[in-house]
Design an enzyme around this catalytic site. Structure first.
Site, PDB file in Angstrom:
ATOM      1  N   GLY A  71       0.670  -1.149  -0.089  1.00  0.00           N
ATOM      2  CA  GLY A  71       0.068   0.138  -0.024  1.00  0.00           C
ATOM      3  C   GLY A  71       0.589   1.301   0.053  1.00  0.00           C
ATOM      4  O   GLY A  71       1.780   1.255  -0.593  1.00  0.00           O
ATOM      5  N   SER A  72       0.233   2.402   0.681  1.00  0.00           N
ATOM      6  CA  SER A  72       0.739   3.716   0.382  1.00  0.00           C
ATOM      7  C   SER A  72       2.108   3.866   1.092  1.00  0.00           C
ATOM      8  O   SER A  72       2.686   2.887   1.992  1.00  0.00           O
ATOM      9  CB  SER A  72      -0.337   4.581   1.157  1.00  0.00           C
ATOM     10  OG  SER A  72       0.479   5.836   1.658  1.00  0.00           O
ATOM     11  N   SER A  73       3.010   4.827   0.762  1.00  0.00           N
ATOM     12  CA  SER A  73       4.115   5.072   1.206  1.00  0.00           C
ATOM     13  C   SER A  73       4.097   5.678   2.718  1.00  0.00           C
ATOM     14  O   SER A  73       4.966   5.955   3.340  1.00  0.00           O
ATOM     15  CB  SER A  73       4.812   6.287   0.523  1.00  0.00           C
ATOM     16  OG  SER A  73       4.098   7.539   0.269  1.00  0.00           O
ATOM     17  N   GLY A  74       2.925   5.775   3.208  1.00  0.00           N
ATOM     18  CA  GLY A  74       2.428   6.185   4.886  1.00  0.00           C
ATOM     19  C   GLY A  74       2.540   5.066   5.455  1.00  0.00           C
ATOM     20  O   GLY A  74       2.159   5.023   6.837  1.00  0.00           O
TER      21      GLY A  74
END
Lengths: 146, 429
Positions: A71-74
């Site tokens: 998923g996200s780079s967060g």
């Protein structure tokens, strides 16, 4: 590769240190990768992704055994926030290395091991007692019951 | 790890405590990855020092929620607050939390705005470009082929690797903040030739000749290959920047694609053999009429009511040509009283749109051009929204789940029509 029995129903897996430290606790096992931002509720450590097999389940204080991150780079920020909230896992055992999980494990200060000589997803079940020695890269599994 | 003398000196504190803490974090990160050295990077895109309300309040409760405290204790994962100098690397800030002008329309508080403005002043003081966009490559930061970068934002990462042929992993906030200070990032993954070879072959058997179709193809491929590296051949027409932007964002949403090759189109794929680096594909897939229809249906599985009360364009942030297209379709018209149209872009493109009179045309039609953020990042939609229409497969993937609303996916024309009539009439041709 033989299973090394150090005591009855105890399995030892050997791998590589990701983050040092020693922790033990109850295993929470999933074959699904986990998303950080948008995939977990950081303050409670709960998986929120629709269609995830752990949806609604918290990894807080568990030994999280899973393939790794997606998923996200967060990802790191979500798990870093979980640590601040006291909702991080006690330790992690995972099979696929990515930048997301490496950075996340580091900022969670979470003893973590990968590159194991046996498949942790096949050998460890939710509820087993697991000790992770991050520095030595050793995972000791005591099966829940006979 | 093998450190150069300069890296060792930074780690020993010769360049001050902030760079020492940054190197300490980067060494721990590199060891976690199994990397044995760093590469130099002079191009870093992240979100340094900005923080969620939870993180802000966490540090406030412990006595210090200043920019330097949050940068030290959260970004650098340090055990003490250190003075933060100007960034060494060419650094930019990606998307933020709200529009600096239309924040009221987005339902934001004045307190949150003040907080953002203070963070922004700190970015400028530390030499960080305030691009405030998920498309830095359209707004003032375009790397060269082969450059080693350290970028966050999945849609920007896949564009950087695939379309430009620069090299970045999907970095996180802490690693990009440390890289901004030191100009270093672990030499692992996409920085290395071996890691960049294709794994899956996708043959496209239907014409793919619109932003809409490129988005669907990306969404299909991401779902099939997950985090692997697809090599695409077949009926791909006019591979412009906007089409790549939508393809990559979609592939990075349904899967975790960080690099793709298109034979004869992207720079590391002059031939099929070059794209695979001489290896055999792990799997060969086809994208035909059945796959196209299934993808369309999956992207529209969250829509039941055809009464559309919100249309969102600009995911990833709109290019000037996309704002121009929306303005052309809306000129002299008025959107439905039952609907809202928000178009998201970067500050730089907004200035160009203003200069061309496009913003005025859109405003006259009842649309709003917003910068810095998007509905998913800001978690902001017009009050009362139940059904949204989108021309972005990425946004169709995320927004219904994040905001608990229904969503339709279609062409930009379908979306503009929905804004004008308040009704969804999109269908696959």
């Amino acid at each position: 590769m033989s299973v090394e029995a150090v005591a009855e129903k105890t399995i030892v897996l050997r791998g590589r240190k990701v983050v040092g430290g020693v922790a033990e606790g109850e295993a929470l096992v999933t074959r699904d990768t986990i998303s950080g931002w948008g995939g977990i509720h950081a303050q409670t450590g709960t998986v929120i992704e629709t269609r995830h097999e752990l949806r609604g389940v918290s990894f807080k204080d568990k030994i999280l055994v899973f393939p790794g991150a997606k998923g996200s780079s967060g990802w790191s920020v979500a798990f870093h926030t979980a640590r601040l909230a006291g909702a991080a896992p006690k330790a992690m055992v995972f099979t696929t290395m990515t930048t997301k999980i490496a950075l996340g494990a580091v900022v969670m200060h979470c003893p973590s091991v990968t590159d194991l000589d046996q498949d942790p997803l096949a050998l460890i079940e939710t509820g087993d007692w697991v000790k992770v020695d991050g520095d030595r890269g050793i995972v000791e599994v005591t099966k829940r019951s006979g | 790890m093998i450190l150069t003398d300069a890296e060792q000196a930074m780690l020993d504190g010769a360049e001050g405590p902030a760079k020492q803490k940054a190197m300490d974090l980067l060494v721990r990160y590199a060891e976690a990855l199994g990397a044995d050295r760093f590469v130099d990077t002079s191009n870093v895109a992240g979100v340094p020092g900005s923080s969620s309300l939870f993180v802000h309040n966490y540090f406030k409760a412990r006595g210090d929620a200043s920019y330097e405290a949050i940068f030290s204790l959260f970004d650098l994962d340090a055990d003490e607050v250190v003075p933060v100098p100007r960034m060494r690397a060419n650094s930019c800030h990606l998307q933020g939390g709200m529009d600096p002008v239309l924040w009221r329309e987005q339902g934001m508080s004045e307190e949150a705005l003040d907080h953002q403005m203070q963070d922004e002043a700190e970015l400028e003081r530390h030499g960080v470009k305030v691009l405030k966009t998920c498309t830095p490559y359209l707004a003032g930061n375009t790397p060269r082929f082969g450059d080693h970068c350290a970028w966050m934002e999945s849609s920007a990462v896949v564009y950087c690797n695939s379309v430009i042929g620069a090299r970045t992993n999907t970095e996180g906030r802490e690693s990009t903040s440390a890289a901004m200070l030191t100009g270093k990032i672990p030499d692992w993954g996409f920085h290395q030739d071996d890691f960049r070879r294709g794994t899956h072959h996708i043959e496209v058997e239907v014409p793919v000749d619109s932003v809409f179709d490129w988005g669907m193809l990306g969404y299909f491929i991401g779902g099939e290959v997950q985090e692997n590296i697809p090599v695409v051949t077949g009926h791909l027409s006019s591979p412009g920047v906007i089409r790549h932007k939508h393809f990559g964002a979609a592939a990075a949403s349904s899967g975790g694609v960080e690099l793709y090759h298109m034979v004869g189109i992207t720079p590391e794929a002059p031939s099929l053999d070059a794209a695979f680096g001489g290896r055999r594909p792990v799997q060969a897939l086809r994208y035909g009429e059945a796959e196209r229809r299934a993808t369309y249906e999956a992207l529209n599985s969250n829509g039941t009511s055809t009464d559309v009360d919100y249309v969102m364009l600009g995911c990833p942030h709109a290019a000037l040509e996309q704002i121009e297209e929306a303005a052309r379709l809306l000129e002299g018209k008025r959107i439905s009283a039952n609907s809202n149209l928000w178009i998201f872009t970067s500050r730089l493109i907004r200035i160009q749109a203003d200069a061309k009179g496009l913003t005025r045309i859109l405003q006259d039609a009842g649309a709003l051009v917003m910068t810095d953020t998007c509905s998913a990042i800001a978690q902001s939609i017009p009050k009362g929204t139940r059904v949204v229409a989108l021309d972005s497969a990425k946004q169709a993937h995320y927004l219904p789940a994040i905001m608990g609303i229904e969503a339709w996916f279609g062409t930009t024309q379908n979306c503009i029509d929905a804004a004008l009539t308040g009704r969804w009439t999109g269908a696959l041709s």
